[in-house]
Design a protein around this motif. Structure first.
Motif, PDB file in Angstrom:
ATOM      1  N   ILE A  40       0.781  -1.270   0.016  1.00 57.71           N
ATOM      2  CA  ILE A  40      -0.101  -0.068   0.059  1.00 57.71           C
ATOM      3  C   ILE A  40       0.926   1.182  -0.015  1.00 57.71           C
ATOM      4  CG2 ILE A  40      -1.615   1.461   1.367  1.00 57.71           C
ATOM      5  CD1 ILE A  40      -3.009  -1.397   2.377  1.00 57.71           C
ATOM      6  N   VAL A  41       2.111   1.454   0.953  1.00 57.48           N
ATOM      7  CA  VAL A  41       2.975   2.213   0.823  1.00 57.48           C
ATOM      8  C   VAL A  41       3.479   2.573  -0.378  1.00 57.48           C
ATOM      9  CG1 VAL A  41       5.124   3.171   1.962  1.00 57.48           C
ATOM     10  CG2 VAL A  41       3.472   2.095   3.287  1.00 57.48           C
ATOM     11  N   VAL A  42       4.166   1.705  -1.093  1.00 55.27           N
ATOM     12  CA  VAL A  42       4.551   1.713  -2.423  1.00 55.27           C
ATOM     13  C   VAL A  42       3.612   2.270  -3.425  1.00 55.27           C
ATOM     14  CG1 VAL A  42       5.302   0.379  -4.367  1.00 55.27           C
ATOM     15  CG2 VAL A  42       6.211  -0.305  -2.158  1.00 55.27           C
ATOM     16  N   LEU A  43       2.315   1.788  -3.477  1.00 55.01           N
ATOM     17  CA  LEU A  43       1.506   2.188  -4.379  1.00 55.01           C
ATOM     18  C   LEU A  43       0.961   3.705  -4.246  1.00 55.01           C
ATOM     19  CD1 LEU A  43      -1.022  -0.981  -4.515  1.00 55.01           C
ATOM     20  CD2 LEU A  43       0.124  -0.016  -6.262  1.00 55.01           C
ATOM     21  N   GLN A  44       0.952   4.005  -2.917  1.00 54.91           N
ATOM     22  CA  GLN A  44       0.720   5.610  -2.518  1.00 54.91           C
ATOM     23  C   GLN A  44       2.062   6.295  -3.146  1.00 54.91           C
ATOM     24  OE1 GLN A  44      -0.084   4.660   1.598  1.00 54.91           O
ATOM     25  NE2 GLN A  44      -2.149   5.912   0.948  1.00 54.91           N
ATOM     26  N   LYS A  45       3.251   5.822  -2.599  1.00 53.99           N
ATOM     27  CA  LYS A  45       4.425   6.711  -2.922  1.00 53.99           C
ATOM     28  C   LYS A  45       4.674   6.732  -4.098  1.00 53.99           C
ATOM     29  CE  LYS A  45       9.248   6.612  -1.517  1.00 53.99           C
ATOM     30  NZ  LYS A  45       9.293   8.178  -0.664  1.00 53.99           N
ATOM     31  N   PHE A  46       4.783   5.594  -5.113  1.00 52.61           N
ATOM     32  CA  PHE A  46       5.327   5.907  -6.358  1.00 52.61           C
ATOM     33  C   PHE A  46       4.415   6.140  -7.766  1.00 52.61           C
ATOM     34  CE2 PHE A  46       8.277   3.696  -4.205  1.00 52.61           C
ATOM     35  CZ  PHE A  46       9.449   4.410  -4.235  1.00 52.61           C
ATOM     36  N   PHE A  47       2.824   5.881  -7.178  1.00 50.39           N
ATOM     37  CA  PHE A  47       1.839   5.980  -8.179  1.00 50.39           C
ATOM     38  C   PHE A  47       0.558   6.864  -7.641  1.00 50.39           C
ATOM     39  CE2 PHE A  47       3.744   1.866  -8.523  1.00 50.39           C
ATOM     40  CZ  PHE A  47       4.232   1.820  -9.600  1.00 50.39           C
ATOM     41  N   SER A  48       0.890   7.500  -6.801  1.00 55.64           N
ATOM     42  CA  SER A  48       0.092   8.650  -6.227  1.00 55.64           C
ATOM     43  C   SER A  48      -1.464   8.216  -6.005  1.00 55.64           C
ATOM     44  CB  SER A  48       0.162   9.935  -7.522  1.00 55.64           C
ATOM     45  OG  SER A  48       1.520  10.329  -7.423  1.00 55.64           O
ATOM     46  N   MET A  49      -1.532   6.990  -5.411  1.00 56.76           N
ATOM     47  CA  MET A  49      -2.929   6.515  -5.166  1.00 56.76           C
ATOM     48  C   MET A  49      -3.366   6.891  -3.937  1.00 56.76           C
ATOM     49  SD  MET A  49      -2.778   2.694  -6.619  1.00 56.76           S
ATOM     50  CE  MET A  49      -2.159   2.326  -8.349  1.00 56.76           C
ATOM     51  N   ASP A  50      -4.419   7.171  -3.716  1.00 57.11           N
ATOM     52  CA  ASP A  50      -5.199   7.424  -2.177  1.00 57.11           C
ATOM     53  C   ASP A  50      -5.198   6.028  -1.528  1.00 57.11           C
ATOM     54  OD1 ASP A  50      -7.516   5.923  -3.018  1.00 57.11           O
ATOM     55  OD2 ASP A  50      -8.475   7.940  -3.725  1.00 57.11           O
ATOM     56  N   ARG A  51      -5.335   5.954  -0.250  1.00 57.37           N
ATOM     57  CA  ARG A  51      -5.404   4.701   0.323  1.00 57.37           C
ATOM     58  C   ARG A  51      -6.422   3.529  -0.235  1.00 57.37           C
ATOM     59  NH1 ARG A  51      -2.474   2.461   4.320  1.00 57.37           N
ATOM     60  NH2 ARG A  51      -3.445   0.954   5.577  1.00 57.37           N
ATOM     61  N   GLU A  52      -7.612   4.200  -0.568  1.00 60.00           N
ATOM     62  CA  GLU A  52      -8.708   3.323  -0.638  1.00 60.00           C
ATOM     63  C   GLU A  52      -8.159   2.309  -2.048  1.00 60.00           C
ATOM     64  OE1 GLU A  52     -13.177   3.499  -2.329  1.00 60.00           O
ATOM     65  OE2 GLU A  52     -12.803   5.018  -0.915  1.00 60.00           O
ATOM     66  N   ARG A  53      -7.853   3.226  -3.093  1.00 65.18           N
ATOM     67  CA  ARG A  53      -7.294   2.725  -4.353  1.00 65.18           C
ATOM     68  C   ARG A  53      -5.991   1.815  -4.040  1.00 65.18           C
ATOM     69  NH1 ARG A  53      -5.108   5.165  -9.735  1.00 65.18           N
ATOM     70  NH2 ARG A  53      -5.438   3.276 -11.251  1.00 65.18           N
ATOM     71  N   ALA A  54      -5.201   2.173  -3.365  1.00 66.27           N
ATOM     72  CA  ALA A  54      -3.994   1.396  -2.960  1.00 66.27           C
ATOM     73  C   ALA A  54      -4.251  -0.027  -2.632  1.00 66.27           C
ATOM     74  CB  ALA A  54      -2.877   2.397  -2.118  1.00 66.27           C
ATOM     75  N   THR A  55      -5.258   0.164  -1.534  1.00 71.66           N
ATOM     76  CA  THR A  55      -5.672  -0.996  -0.727  1.00 71.66           C
ATOM     77  C   THR A  55      -6.364  -1.889  -1.945  1.00 71.66           C
ATOM     78  OG1 THR A  55      -6.039   0.133   1.193  1.00 71.66           O
ATOM     79  CG2 THR A  55      -7.284  -1.850   1.088  1.00 71.66           C
ATOM     80  N   ARG A  56      -7.345  -1.564  -2.916  1.00 74.91           N
ATOM     81  CA  ARG A  56      -7.878  -2.180  -3.815  1.00 74.91           C
ATOM     82  C   ARG A  56      -6.853  -3.093  -4.690  1.00 74.91           C
ATOM     83  NH1 ARG A  56     -11.699   1.990  -4.565  1.00 74.91           N
ATOM     84  NH2 ARG A  56     -10.610   2.524  -6.755  1.00 74.91           N
ATOM     85  N   ILE A  57      -5.852  -2.296  -5.053  1.00 76.88           N
ATOM     86  CA  ILE A  57      -4.654  -2.696  -6.066  1.00 76.88           C
ATOM     87  C   ILE A  57      -3.992  -3.932  -5.188  1.00 76.88           C
ATOM     88  CG2 ILE A  57      -2.714  -2.416  -7.519  1.00 76.88           C
ATOM     89  CD1 ILE A  57      -5.136  -1.264  -8.619  1.00 76.88           C
ATOM     90  N   MET A  58      -3.745  -3.611  -3.944  1.00 72.84           N
ATOM     91  CA  MET A  58      -3.001  -4.463  -3.076  1.00 72.84           C
ATOM     92  C   MET A  58      -3.612  -5.703  -2.810  1.00 72.84           C
ATOM     93  SD  MET A  58      -3.020  -5.929   0.090  1.00 72.84           S
ATOM     94  CE  MET A  58      -4.038  -4.822   0.918  1.00 72.84           C
ATOM     95  N   LEU A  59      -4.902  -5.781  -2.791  1.00 69.51           N
ATOM     96  CA  LEU A  59      -5.850  -6.963  -2.613  1.00 69.51           C
ATOM     97  C   LEU A  59      -6.038  -7.736  -4.063  1.00 69.51           C
ATOM     98  CD1 LEU A  59      -8.678  -5.759  -0.424  1.00 69.51           C
ATOM     99  CD2 LEU A  59      -6.903  -7.271   0.101  1.00 69.51           C
ATOM    100  N   GLN A  60      -5.752  -7.027  -4.944  1.00 60.04           N
ATOM    101  CA  GLN A  60      -5.719  -7.551  -6.440  1.00 60.04           C
ATOM    102  C   GLN A  60      -4.454  -8.540  -6.411  1.00 60.04           C
ATOM    103  OE1 GLN A  60      -6.121  -5.103  -9.623  1.00 60.04           O
ATOM    104  NE2 GLN A  60      -6.525  -6.833 -11.114  1.00 60.04           N
ATOM    105  N   VAL A  61      -3.389  -7.892  -6.158  1.00 58.89           N
ATOM    106  CA  VAL A  61      -2.061  -8.464  -6.190  1.00 58.89           C
ATOM    107  C   VAL A  61      -2.225  -9.908  -5.356  1.00 58.89           C
ATOM    108  CG1 VAL A  61       0.245  -8.204  -5.789  1.00 58.89           C
ATOM    109  CG2 VAL A  61      -0.912  -6.188  -6.715  1.00 58.89           C
ATOM    110  N   HIS A  62      -2.699  -9.650  -4.345  1.00 59.09           N
ATOM    111  CA  HIS A  62      -2.570 -10.879  -3.200  1.00 59.09           C
ATOM    112  C   HIS A  62      -3.690 -11.862  -3.912  1.00 59.09           C
ATOM    113  CE1 HIS A  62      -2.662 -12.578   0.788  1.00 59.09           C
ATOM    114  NE2 HIS A  62      -3.887 -12.702   0.698  1.00 59.09           N
ATOM    115  N   ARG A  63      -4.859 -11.451  -4.054  1.00 57.78           N
ATOM    116  CA  ARG A  63      -5.808 -12.408  -4.638  1.00 57.78           C
ATOM    117  C   ARG A  63      -5.327 -13.054  -6.004  1.00 57.78           C
ATOM    118  NH1 ARG A  63     -10.676  -8.824  -2.510  1.00 57.78           N
ATOM    119  NH2 ARG A  63     -10.299  -9.451  -0.348  1.00 57.78           N
TER     120      ARG A  63
END
Length: 102
Positions: A40-63
């Motif tokens: 989530i930190v990586v997505l926010q830091k390098f891809f300028s995502m808000d926490r909600e969107r970063a969490t969705r992408i993180m869960l997609q990566v995980h699943r």
């Protein structure tokens, strides 16, 4: 004295269709060791995502095993991949980030 015939023809500019440069997807790949919070930190830091969107992408990566972080021109995508991989290594995480043509 010789006379020269002047050429008054007009050259037309050739019209060529230029295609936009190819775009590349930047993806994060799942592993069993990198903490979800770090992703989530990586997505926010390098891809300028808000926490909600970063969490969705993180869960997609995980699943699903991977998740698209963004789509960029080749040089930007390569830079993002390098930044993410370097940041992950600095924090001793094996997080993999790759790019593929869109």
């Amino acid at each position: 004295m010789a006379t020269r015939k002047q050429d008054h023809s007009v050259l037309e500019a050739e019209r060529t269709r230029t295609r936009p440069p190819p775009l590349y997807k930047v993806l994060l790949l799942n592993d069993d060791f990198t903490p979800m919070e770090f992703v989530i930190v990586v997505l926010q830091k390098f891809f300028s995502m808000d926490r909600e969107r970063a969490t969705r992408i993180m869960l997609q990566v995980h699943r699903e095993g991977s998740g698209v972080c963004g789509i960029f021109p080749k040089d930007v995508a390569a830079t993002k991949v390098e930044q993410v991989v370097s940041f992950a290594r600095q924090h001793q995480h094996p997080l993999a980030c790759v790019m593929e043509e869109n």
